[in-house]
Scaffold this motif. Structure first.
Motif, PDB file in Angstrom:
ATOM      1  N   ALA A   1       0.833  -1.201   0.000  1.00 32.73           N
ATOM      2  CA  ALA A   1       0.000   0.000   0.000  1.00 32.73           C
ATOM      3  C   ALA A   1       0.863   1.244   0.000  1.00 32.73           C
ATOM      4  O   ALA A   1       2.017   1.231   0.439  1.00 32.73           O
ATOM      5  N   ALA A   2       0.283   2.327  -0.510  1.00 30.74           N
ATOM      6  CA  ALA A   2       0.875   3.662  -0.382  1.00 30.74           C
ATOM      7  C   ALA A   2       0.183   4.339   0.795  1.00 30.74           C
ATOM      8  O   ALA A   2      -1.035   4.549   0.761  1.00 30.74           O
TER       9      ALA A   2
ATOM     10  N   GLY B   1      -3.617   6.916   6.648  1.00 23.37           N
ATOM     11  CA  GLY B   1      -4.273   5.952   5.769  1.00 23.37           C
ATOM     12  C   GLY B   1      -3.620   5.954   4.410  1.00 23.37           C
ATOM     13  O   GLY B   1      -2.556   6.541   4.211  1.00 23.37           O
ATOM     14  N   GLY B   2      -4.271   5.292   3.476  1.00 25.78           N
ATOM     15  CA  GLY B   2      -3.691   5.217   2.140  1.00 25.78           C
ATOM     16  C   GLY B   2      -4.498   4.341   1.221  1.00 25.78           C
ATOM     17  O   GLY B   2      -5.685   4.094   1.439  1.00 25.78           O
ATOM     18  N   VAL B   3      -3.817   3.848   0.180  1.00 26.91           N
ATOM     19  CA  VAL B   3      -4.463   3.126  -0.914  1.00 26.91           C
ATOM     20  C   VAL B   3      -3.796   1.772  -1.096  1.00 26.91           C
ATOM     21  O   VAL B   3      -2.563   1.665  -1.066  1.00 26.91           O
ATOM     22  N   VAL B   4      -4.604   0.738  -1.308  1.00 31.54           N
ATOM     23  CA  VAL B   4      -4.088  -0.596  -1.615  1.00 31.54           C
ATOM     24  C   VAL B   4      -3.565  -0.602  -3.042  1.00 31.54           C
ATOM     25  O   VAL B   4      -4.270  -0.218  -3.975  1.00 31.54           O
ATOM     26  N   LEU B   5      -2.308  -1.033  -3.212  1.00 33.10           N
ATOM     27  CA  LEU B   5      -1.720  -1.144  -4.549  1.00 33.10           C
ATOM     28  C   LEU B   5      -1.718  -2.583  -5.036  1.00 33.10           C
ATOM     29  O   LEU B   5      -2.029  -2.852  -6.194  1.00 33.10           O
ATOM     30  N   ASP B   6      -1.334  -3.507  -4.183  1.00 34.59           N
ATOM     31  CA  ASP B   6      -1.328  -4.932  -4.511  1.00 34.59           C
ATOM     32  C   ASP B   6      -2.023  -5.645  -3.363  1.00 34.59           C
ATOM     33  O   ASP B   6      -1.498  -5.711  -2.252  1.00 34.59           O
TER      34      ASP B   6
ATOM     35  N   LEU C   1      11.096  -3.186  -7.043  1.00 35.75           N
ATOM     36  CA  LEU C   1       9.807  -3.169  -6.362  1.00 35.75           C
ATOM     37  C   LEU C   1       9.266  -1.751  -6.269  1.00 35.75           C
ATOM     38  O   LEU C   1       8.088  -1.494  -6.553  1.00 35.75           O
ATOM     39  N   LEU C   2      10.112  -0.795  -5.874  1.00 41.18           N
ATOM     40  CA  LEU C   2       9.655   0.591  -5.743  1.00 41.18           C
ATOM     41  C   LEU C   2       9.205   1.150  -7.083  1.00 41.18           C
ATOM     42  O   LEU C   2       8.236   1.917  -7.157  1.00 41.18           O
ATOM     43  N   ALA C   3       9.901   0.762  -8.155  1.00 38.45           N
ATOM     44  CA  ALA C   3       9.491   1.224  -9.487  1.00 38.45           C
ATOM     45  C   ALA C   3       8.109   0.679  -9.829  1.00 38.45           C
ATOM     46  O   ALA C   3       7.252   1.391 -10.375  1.00 38.45           O
ATOM     47  N   ARG C   4       7.876  -0.608  -9.485  1.00 39.22           N
ATOM     48  CA  ARG C   4       6.565  -1.211  -9.764  1.00 39.22           C
ATOM     49  C   ARG C   4       5.475  -0.534  -8.946  1.00 39.22           C
ATOM     50  O   ARG C   4       4.393  -0.193  -9.475  1.00 39.22           O
ATOM     51  N   LEU C   5       5.711  -0.334  -7.649  1.00 42.89           N
ATOM     52  CA  LEU C   5       4.699   0.289  -6.803  1.00 42.89           C
ATOM     53  C   LEU C   5       4.422   1.722  -7.227  1.00 42.89           C
ATOM     54  O   LEU C   5       3.281   2.197  -7.142  1.00 42.89           O
ATOM     55  N   SER C   6       5.441   2.423  -7.693  1.00 36.45           N
ATOM     56  CA  SER C   6       5.239   3.786  -8.175  1.00 36.45           C
ATOM     57  C   SER C   6       4.327   3.786  -9.403  1.00 36.45           C
ATOM     58  O   SER C   6       3.454   4.661  -9.540  1.00 36.45           O
ATOM     59  N   ARG C   7       4.528   2.807 -10.296  1.00 33.99           N
ATOM     60  CA  ARG C   7       3.652   2.730 -11.469  1.00 33.99           C
ATOM     61  C   ARG C   7       2.215   2.414 -11.050  1.00 33.99           C
ATOM     62  O   ARG C   7       1.255   3.012 -11.580  1.00 33.99           O
TER      63      ARG C   7
ATOM     64  N   ALA D   1       0.829   3.175  -8.226  1.00 41.24           N
ATOM     65  CA  ALA D   1       0.283   4.357  -7.560  1.00 41.24           C
ATOM     66  C   ALA D   1      -0.167   5.400  -8.577  1.00 41.24           C
ATOM     67  O   ALA D   1      -1.082   6.188  -8.294  1.00 41.24           O
ATOM     68  N   ARG D   2       0.469   5.418  -9.749  1.00 40.68           N
ATOM     69  CA  ARG D   2       0.066   6.369 -10.801  1.00 40.68           C
ATOM     70  C   ARG D   2      -1.105   5.846 -11.619  1.00 40.68           C
ATOM     71  O   ARG D   2      -1.578   6.528 -12.538  1.00 40.68           O
TER      72      ARG D   2
END
Length: 365
Positions: free
Chosen positions: A137-138, A204-209, A221-227, A229-230
């Motif tokens: 999550a972010a 709080g935040g948003v579920v990414l995976d 991993l950070l590159a994937r999560l950043s994508r 999140a966008r």
């Protein structure tokens, strides 16, 4: 490019024009029922489950996505129980179907009320939803004077369910949430994160995976999560998720007796029973404490975390108003007895929220 409408808050002039403008904007937005087209299907987070004579099992909640109609085959998660929708109501009126965004009551066949609880999710049969013990999550977190660190144990709220979890820092605003009890999220869902003791909202935040493998930080991993999140497509191949296994080192799920005791503590709110009044149920208190569902406030006194948070809020209000909190004032503010007020103030002293000065208690700044 946005439409502008002038409105007078004194006379109300322009209000009808504003309402019409809002209707025009809303008409251009996609409905949440479109979630069914993306494979998520219908999803209703249960907030109540009860029995009506002549009808059987009824659950209520807000339909998050998709649509549900009479005759639909559904699955209750995380248990996986199969059921069928016998009837649908929206605001106490029978309807053939309900769509996302509406408050809904479902009459379910095939399950008993004893098999359901607040926080369960009614999903379409075969929908791409599954319980998970791990998600990426972010998050935006603010621990104040006690920063949120790697390994922090927190309470995570999603839908109508809450679960204790550990946070694993991945870098920046990205965290892995390792749950002790399952949630049923989808990518894009919102989470609220709270400190367990003393209870406090961290952010709080948003579920990414929603079904992440267990991992630590890494550049890829950070590159994937950043994508993610966008809002970009997931670069990893996506399969229909199955339930992630529970962590082997975490405590087992709470027993029905422990869950019943949690409900009892929540219902008692600011005047919970002492251990001697609980009888055999007092044996479930250690499990509730480990799960963050009960907090010891005195030698024989436990509060539900939500009730303790309310007690602290009222204490802080008194302190802000008077500069200090006395047992008598606090007792009156809580509409409770001196015994409870004194135990709570001594607990806040021990947690370094307040300190005693003479016969009063003041906030630590």
């Amino acid at each position: 490019g946005a439409e502008t409408v002038a409105v007078s808050s004194r006379t109300g002039k322009g209000l009808d024009d504003l309402l019409a403008a809002i209707e025009r904007v809303a008409a251009r937005l996609p409905g949440r029922a479109a979630g069914a087209e993306g494979g998520e299907g219908p999803r209703l987070h249960i907030d109540r489950a009860f029995t009506i004579k002549g009808a059987g099992t009824v659950v209520t909640g807000t339909l998050w996505s998709g649509a549900l109609a009479r005759g639909d085959e559904v699955t209750v998660l995380p248990s996986g129980l199969a059921a069928r929708v016998r009837g649908v109501q929206v605001h106490d009126a029978p309807v053939e179907s309900a769509v996302a965004g509406q408050r809904v009551a479902l009459n379910l066949a095939g399950v008993s009320v004893d098999e359901l609880r607040r926080g369960d999710v009614v999903s379409g049969r075969g929908a791409a939803l599954a319980p998970t013990y791990r998600l990426d999550a972010a998050l935006e977190l603010d621990g104040g004077e006690r920063p949120v660190e790697h390994g922090a144990r927190v309470q995570v709220h999603h839908g109508t369910r809450e679960a204790p979890a550990r946070l694993a820092e991945l870098g920046g605003r990205f965290w892995q949430v390792r749950l002790e009890q399952p949630l049923v999220p989808a990518a894009g869902d919102r989470l609220v994160v709270r400190r367990i003791a003393p209870p406090d909202t961290l952010g709080g935040g948003v579920v990414l995976d929603a079904h992440a493998r267990k991992h630590g930080p890494g550049r890829d991993l950070l590159a994937r999560l950043s994508r993610l999140a966008r809002g970009e497509p997931d670069p990893e191949p996506v399969e229909k998720p199955g339930p992630t296994p529970p962590p082997t080192t975490e405590p087992p799920p709470l027993s029905p007796a422990a869950l019943a005791l949690e409900v009892r503590l929540r219902d008692a709110w600011l005047t919970p029973p002492i251990e001697a009044e609980l009888g055999a149920a007092a044996g479930e208190l250690p499990a509730l404490r480990r799960a963050g569902r009960a907090i010891r406030v005195g030698p024989t006194l436990h509060y539900h975390p939500d009730a303790l948070a309310e007690a602290e809020r009222r204490m802080r209000d008194l302190a802000d108003e008077n500069g200090e909190v006395t047992i008598a004032r606090y007792r009156d503010a809580l509409n409770t007895s001196r015994k409870f007020a004194q135990a709570l103030l001594e607990h806040f002293d021990g947690e370094k929220v307040t300190r005693r000065v003479g016969d009063a208690h003041v906030l630590r700044r």
